[in-house]
Design a protein around this motif. Structure first.
Motif, PDB file in Angstrom:
ATOM      1  N   ALA A   1       0.769  -0.985  -0.094  1.00 57.93           N
ATOM      2  CA  ALA A   1      -0.095   0.421  -0.406  1.00 57.93           C
ATOM      3  C   ALA A   1       1.044   1.390  -0.341  1.00 57.93           C
ATOM      4  O   ALA A   1       0.615   2.192  -0.920  1.00 57.93           O
ATOM      5  CB  ALA A   1      -0.705   0.123   1.288  1.00 57.93           C
ATOM      6  N   ARG A   2       2.076   0.756   0.836  1.00 56.89           N
ATOM      7  CA  ARG A   2       2.392   2.187   0.981  1.00 56.89           C
ATOM      8  C   ARG A   2       3.768   2.151  -0.423  1.00 56.89           C
ATOM      9  O   ARG A   2       3.529   3.824  -0.737  1.00 56.89           O
ATOM     10  CB  ARG A   2       3.780   2.115   1.922  1.00 56.89           C
ATOM     11  CG  ARG A   2       4.009   3.726   2.192  1.00 56.89           C
ATOM     12  CD  ARG A   2       6.108   3.339   3.608  1.00 56.89           C
ATOM     13  NE  ARG A   2       6.050   2.166   3.443  1.00 56.89           N
ATOM     14  CZ  ARG A   2       6.961   1.857   2.657  1.00 56.89           C
ATOM     15  NH1 ARG A   2       7.694   2.027   2.149  1.00 56.89           N
ATOM     16  NH2 ARG A   2       7.820   0.204   2.835  1.00 56.89           N
ATOM     17  N   ARG A   3       4.363   1.810  -0.446  1.00 57.08           N
ATOM     18  CA  ARG A   3       5.180   1.684  -2.217  1.00 57.08           C
ATOM     19  C   ARG A   3       3.756   2.022  -3.341  1.00 57.08           C
ATOM     20  O   ARG A   3       4.567   2.311  -4.177  1.00 57.08           O
ATOM     21  CB  ARG A   3       5.568   0.457  -2.293  1.00 57.08           C
ATOM     22  CG  ARG A   3       6.886   0.044  -0.829  1.00 57.08           C
ATOM     23  CD  ARG A   3       6.942  -1.151  -1.445  1.00 57.08           C
ATOM     24  NE  ARG A   3       8.822  -1.196  -1.025  1.00 57.08           N
ATOM     25  CZ  ARG A   3       9.194  -2.568  -1.493  1.00 57.08           C
ATOM     26  NH1 ARG A   3       8.599  -3.608  -2.704  1.00 57.08           N
ATOM     27  NH2 ARG A   3      10.946  -2.253  -1.152  1.00 57.08           N
ATOM     28  N   LEU A   4       2.893   1.618  -3.621  1.00 53.99           N
ATOM     29  CA  LEU A   4       1.867   1.886  -4.456  1.00 53.99           C
ATOM     30  C   LEU A   4       0.886   3.779  -4.242  1.00 53.99           C
ATOM     31  O   LEU A   4       0.551   3.754  -4.687  1.00 53.99           O
ATOM     32  CB  LEU A   4       0.868   0.716  -4.242  1.00 53.99           C
ATOM     33  CG  LEU A   4       1.622  -0.616  -5.495  1.00 53.99           C
ATOM     34  CD1 LEU A   4       0.977  -1.542  -5.804  1.00 53.99           C
ATOM     35  CD2 LEU A   4       2.572   0.224  -6.691  1.00 53.99           C
ATOM     36  N   GLY A   5       1.556   3.887  -3.023  1.00 54.11           N
ATOM     37  CA  GLY A   5       0.501   5.204  -3.290  1.00 54.11           C
ATOM     38  C   GLY A   5      -0.637   4.352  -2.283  1.00 54.11           C
ATOM     39  O   GLY A   5      -1.724   5.653  -3.498  1.00 54.11           O
ATOM     40  N   ALA A   6      -1.139   3.465  -2.410  1.00 54.36           N
ATOM     41  CA  ALA A   6      -3.321   3.157  -2.004  1.00 54.36           C
ATOM     42  C   ALA A   6      -3.478   2.761  -0.445  1.00 54.36           C
ATOM     43  O   ALA A   6      -2.202   3.112   0.040  1.00 54.36           O
ATOM     44  CB  ALA A   6      -2.780   2.114  -2.506  1.00 54.36           C
ATOM     45  N   THR A   7      -3.851   2.258  -0.289  1.00 48.61           N
ATOM     46  CA  THR A   7      -4.900   2.639   1.290  1.00 48.61           C
ATOM     47  C   THR A   7      -4.247   1.192   1.208  1.00 48.61           C
ATOM     48  O   THR A   7      -3.906   0.436   0.502  1.00 48.61           O
ATOM     49  CB  THR A   7      -5.888   3.314   1.536  1.00 48.61           C
ATOM     50  OG1 THR A   7      -6.936   1.701   0.746  1.00 48.61           O
ATOM     51  CG2 THR A   7      -6.350   4.495   1.118  1.00 48.61           C
ATOM     52  N   ARG A   8      -4.440   0.899   2.596  1.00 49.70           N
ATOM     53  CA  ARG A   8      -3.633  -0.941   3.187  1.00 49.70           C
ATOM     54  C   ARG A   8      -4.719  -1.289   2.815  1.00 49.70           C
ATOM     55  O   ARG A   8      -4.943  -2.745   2.543  1.00 49.70           O
ATOM     56  CB  ARG A   8      -4.374  -1.070   4.955  1.00 49.70           C
ATOM     57  CG  ARG A   8      -2.816   0.354   5.508  1.00 49.70           C
ATOM     58  CD  ARG A   8      -2.093   0.423   6.402  1.00 49.70           C
ATOM     59  NE  ARG A   8      -2.413  -1.079   7.275  1.00 49.70           N
ATOM     60  CZ  ARG A   8      -1.087  -2.060   7.659  1.00 49.70           C
ATOM     61  NH1 ARG A   8       0.529  -1.667   7.384  1.00 49.70           N
ATOM     62  NH2 ARG A   8      -0.807  -2.999   8.038  1.00 49.70           N
ATOM     63  N   GLN A   9      -6.659  -1.027   2.300  1.00 45.55           N
ATOM     64  CA  GLN A   9      -7.706  -1.107   2.767  1.00 45.55           C
ATOM     65  C   GLN A   9      -8.432  -1.753   0.883  1.00 45.55           C
ATOM     66  O   GLN A   9      -7.454  -2.912   1.204  1.00 45.55           O
ATOM     67  CB  GLN A   9      -8.907  -0.582   2.909  1.00 45.55           C
ATOM     68  CG  GLN A   9     -10.472  -1.514   2.472  1.00 45.55           C
ATOM     69  CD  GLN A   9     -10.905  -3.202   3.162  1.00 45.55           C
ATOM     70  OE1 GLN A   9     -10.661  -2.996   4.429  1.00 45.55           O
ATOM     71  NE2 GLN A   9     -10.707  -4.048   2.584  1.00 45.55           N
ATOM     72  N   ALA A  10      -6.841  -0.711   0.592  1.00 45.67           N
ATOM     73  CA  ALA A  10      -7.117  -1.390  -1.104  1.00 45.67           C
ATOM     74  C   ALA A  10      -5.525  -2.612  -1.584  1.00 45.67           C
ATOM     75  O   ALA A  10      -6.544  -3.620  -2.602  1.00 45.67           O
ATOM     76  CB  ALA A  10      -6.053  -0.193  -2.259  1.00 45.67           C
ATOM     77  N   ALA A  11      -5.130  -2.859  -1.033  1.00 41.08           N
ATOM     78  CA  ALA A  11      -3.917  -3.748  -0.935  1.00 41.08           C
ATOM     79  C   ALA A  11      -4.686  -5.221  -0.306  1.00 41.08           C
ATOM     80  O   ALA A  11      -4.464  -6.233  -0.924  1.00 41.08           O
ATOM     81  CB  ALA A  11      -2.277  -3.263  -0.029  1.00 41.08           C
ATOM     82  N   ALA A  12      -5.392  -5.283   0.695  1.00 37.71           N
ATOM     83  CA  ALA A  12      -6.250  -5.960   1.165  1.00 37.71           C
ATOM     84  C   ALA A  12      -6.702  -6.972   0.300  1.00 37.71           C
ATOM     85  O   ALA A  12      -6.877  -7.871  -0.186  1.00 37.71           O
ATOM     86  CB  ALA A  12      -6.683  -5.923   2.403  1.00 37.71           C
ATOM     87  N   ASN A  13      -7.673  -5.738  -0.465  1.00 40.76           N
ATOM     88  CA  ASN A  13      -8.779  -6.383  -1.491  1.00 40.76           C
ATOM     89  C   ASN A  13      -7.816  -7.071  -2.677  1.00 40.76           C
ATOM     90  O   ASN A  13      -8.367  -8.024  -3.266  1.00 40.76           O
ATOM     91  CB  ASN A  13      -9.257  -5.362  -2.213  1.00 40.76           C
ATOM     92  CG  ASN A  13     -10.179  -5.031  -0.623  1.00 40.76           C
ATOM     93  OD1 ASN A  13     -11.144  -5.983  -0.120  1.00 40.76           O
ATOM     94  ND2 ASN A  13     -10.676  -3.291  -0.909  1.00 40.76           N
TER      95      ASN A  13
END
Length: 155
Positions: A80-92
């Motif tokens: 999430a951090r490296r792609l500039g996304a939320t943790r929820q997005a990475a979890a999805n």
């Protein structure tokens, strides 16, 4: 040609190569959390294996032995951090609820850790990173490169 971000675990970093490494490969040196010495550089080459061969031979000429490719592993939070996304997005993405084709974890420990190169390849394919992003290695490339380095150290 592709730009590759190569990080190798080495026996030690000899004095005097750091400036040359910076000038030629925009490289860095240091020690990881286990105390292992590493050398990092950006290399243009047809394949990741070609990039590893180039950097390892350059290092060998200067008295530095490359032992293996450093695995750049990432948790969902790291992704999430490296792609500039939320943790929820990475979890999805990881759960397959969004972003079809997200890579399987490199290791399922503690909810999973991913090889960063697999995530970068997915992110480029899905427009989340620019195509010209330096490419860290994917799992198959790591295996090939480590086999090469092992043969070099034995031979």
């Amino acid at each position: 040609m592709n730009a590759f971000d190569v990080q190798l675990i080495v026996d030690e970093v000899p004095e005097g190569i750091v400036d040359e490494l910076i000038d030629i490969f925009e490289g860095t040196t240091g020690h990881d959390h286990t105390g292992s010495a590493f050398v990092n550089g950006f290399i243009e080459a047809p394949t990741f294996l070609d990039a590893v061969e180039s950097l390892s031979r350059w290092l060998e000429e200067r008295g530095c032995v490359a032992q293996r490719v450093d695995l750049d592993l990432a948790t969902r939070g790291d992704i999430a951090r490296r792609l500039g996304a939320t943790r929820q997005a990475a979890a999805n993405w990881a759960a397959g609820r969004r972003g079809a084709g997200f890579p399987a974890p490199f290791n399922p420990v503690s909810g999973g850790v991913w090889l960063w190169g697999d995530v970068v390849a997915w992110a480029i394919e899905h427009g989340r990173l620019p195509h010209e992003t330096p490419r860290p290695p994917q799992a198959e490339a790591v295996t090939l490169a480590n086999s090469f380095l092992l043969r070099q150290s034995v031979g």
